[in-house]
Design a protein around this motif. Structure first.
Motif, mmCIF file in Angstrom:
data_model
loop_
_atom_site.group_PDB
_atom_site.id
_atom_site.type_symbol
_atom_site.label_atom_id
_atom_site.label_comp_id
_atom_site.label_asym_id
_atom_site.label_seq_id
_atom_site.Cartn_x
_atom_site.Cartn_y
_atom_site.Cartn_z
ATOM 1 N N MET A 63 -17.708 -32.806 27.303
ATOM 2 C CA MET A 63 -16.792 -32.847 26.162
ATOM 3 C C MET A 63 -15.774 -31.722 26.282
ATOM 4 N N PRO A 64 -14.573 -31.926 25.741
ATOM 5 C CA PRO A 64 -13.616 -30.824 25.708
ATOM 6 C C PRO A 64 -14.161 -29.685 24.842
ATOM 7 N N SER A 65 -13.902 -28.465 25.255
ATOM 8 C CA SER A 65 -14.370 -27.303 24.509
ATOM 9 C C SER A 65 -13.306 -26.856 23.517
ATOM 10 N N ALA A 66 -13.708 -26.016 22.574
ATOM 11 C CA ALA A 66 -12.758 -25.458 21.615
ATOM 12 C C ALA A 66 -11.767 -24.535 22.311
ATOM 13 N N GLN A 67 -12.177 -23.946 23.431
ATOM 14 C CA GLN A 67 -11.277 -23.093 24.206
ATOM 15 C C GLN A 67 -10.338 -23.972 25.019
ATOM 16 N N SER A 68 -9.090 -23.620 25.036
ATOM 17 C CA SER A 68 -8.101 -24.390 25.783
ATOM 18 C C SER A 68 -8.383 -24.311 27.282
ATOM 19 N N GLY A 69 -8.370 -25.471 27.946
ATOM 20 C CA GLY A 69 -8.577 -25.516 29.392
ATOM 21 C C GLY A 69 -10.032 -25.398 29.823
ATOM 22 N N HIS A 70 -10.959 -25.522 28.863
ATOM 23 C CA HIS A 70 -12.382 -25.434 29.175
ATOM 24 C C HIS A 70 -13.090 -26.719 28.756
ATOM 25 N N THR A 71 -14.269 -26.925 29.344
ATOM 26 C CA THR A 71 -15.070 -28.111 29.072
ATOM 27 C C THR A 71 -16.492 -27.690 28.747
ATOM 28 N N GLN A 72 -17.120 -28.396 27.803
ATOM 29 C CA GLN A 72 -18.510 -28.128 27.445
ATOM 30 C C GLN A 72 -19.401 -29.161 28.122
ATOM 31 N N LEU A 73 -20.415 -28.681 28.844
ATOM 32 C CA LEU A 73 -21.394 -29.544 29.485
ATOM 33 C C LEU A 73 -22.722 -29.373 28.748
ATOM 34 N N THR A 74 -23.268 -30.468 28.261
ATOM 35 C CA THR A 74 -24.584 -30.450 27.635
ATOM 36 C C THR A 74 -25.547 -31.139 28.592
ATOM 37 N N LEU A 75 -26.452 -30.368 29.180
ATOM 38 C CA LEU A 75 -27.416 -30.888 30.134
ATOM 39 C C LEU A 75 -28.740 -31.112 29.415
ATOM 40 N N ARG A 76 -29.248 -32.333 29.477
ATOM 41 C CA ARG A 76 -30.526 -32.673 28.830
ATOM 42 C C ARG A 76 -31.462 -33.263 29.875
ATOM 43 N N SER A 77 -32.528 -32.530 30.132
ATOM 44 C CA SER A 77 -33.529 -32.938 31.107
ATOM 45 C C SER A 77 -34.762 -33.455 30.377
ATOM 46 N N THR A 78 -35.283 -34.587 30.853
ATOM 47 C CA THR A 78 -36.516 -35.150 30.314
ATOM 48 C C THR A 78 -37.445 -35.392 31.496
ATOM 49 N N ALA A 79 -38.652 -34.792 31.438
ATOM 50 C CA ALA A 79 -39.568 -34.893 32.571
ATOM 51 C C ALA A 79 -41.009 -35.021 32.107
ATOM 52 N N ALA A 80 -41.835 -35.569 33.001
ATOM 53 C CA ALA A 80 -43.270 -35.691 32.739
ATOM 54 C C ALA A 80 -43.912 -34.314 32.834
ATOM 55 N N VAL A 81 -44.711 -33.963 31.829
ATOM 56 C CA VAL A 81 -45.351 -32.648 31.805
ATOM 57 C C VAL A 81 -46.875 -32.754 31.758
ATOM 58 N N ASP A 82 -47.396 -33.912 32.092
ATOM 59 C CA ASP A 82 -48.840 -34.115 31.990
ATOM 60 C C ASP A 82 -49.542 -34.076 33.349
ATOM 61 N N ASN A 83 -49.016 -33.263 34.259
ATOM 62 C CA ASN A 83 -49.686 -33.134 35.548
ATOM 63 C C ASN A 83 -50.051 -31.675 35.809
ATOM 64 N N LEU A 84 -50.893 -31.470 36.782
ATOM 65 C CA LEU A 84 -51.397 -30.134 37.087
ATOM 66 C C LEU A 84 -50.276 -29.172 37.476
ATOM 67 N N TYR A 85 -49.278 -29.649 38.196
ATOM 68 C CA TYR A 85 -48.192 -28.801 38.672
ATOM 69 C C TYR A 85 -47.318 -28.282 37.528
ATOM 70 N N ALA A 86 -47.248 -29.041 36.436
ATOM 71 C CA ALA A 86 -46.442 -28.626 35.285
ATOM 72 C C ALA A 86 -47.041 -27.413 34.575
ATOM 73 N N LEU A 87 -48.299 -27.117 34.840
ATOM 74 C CA LEU A 87 -48.916 -25.932 34.254
ATOM 75 C C LEU A 87 -48.358 -24.648 34.858
ATOM 76 N N PHE A 88 -47.904 -24.724 36.102
ATOM 77 C CA PHE A 88 -47.444 -23.543 36.825
ATOM 78 C C PHE A 88 -45.934 -23.354 36.786
ATOM 79 N N ALA A 89 -45.193 -24.437 36.714
ATOM 80 C CA ALA A 89 -43.728 -24.354 36.679
ATOM 81 C C ALA A 89 -43.182 -25.520 35.855
ATOM 82 N N SER A 90 -42.218 -25.239 35.002
ATOM 83 C CA SER A 90 -41.640 -26.269 34.141
ATOM 84 C C SER A 90 -40.814 -27.259 34.957
#
Length: 104
Positions: A63-90
């Protein structure tokens, strides 16, 4: 059925919206995301991240940002967290870091 959680991060970057839509899509492809799709109408880029042990999706809303000449990036990550490896690192942080590294 996997248990999934989401994490959202907002970045403000220099440049125009259309430039960043293209840059985000190319970056995700370079980083190894699959099924990368761009919607210019919605201003979104989506991709699937499937590397052992991380499995999830990323949606980037540009999306365009309130600042002139800038852009806003909204990053949304969705991942499975029900495994053993997710306990150690997100898995969501891994997906976000991989995406942000690909923009450079």
């Amino acid at each position: 059925m996997a248990i999934r959680k989401s994490v959202e991060e907002i970045l403000v970057v220099a440049g125009v919206r259309d430039e960043w839509l293209t840059r985000c899509a190319k970056g995700l492809i370079t980083a190894g995301f699959k099924d990368v799709q761009t919607s210019t109408v919605l201003g979104q880029v989506t991709g699937a991240y499937k590397r052992f042990p991380t499995n999830g999706e990323l949606t980037i809303t540009v999306m365009p940002s309130a600042q002139s000449g800038h852009t806003q990036l909204t990053l949304r990550s969705t991942a499975a967290v029900d495994n053993l490896y997710a306990l150690f690192a997100s898995p969501n942080k891994k997906i976000l870091a991989t995406a942000k590294d690909s923009f450079g």
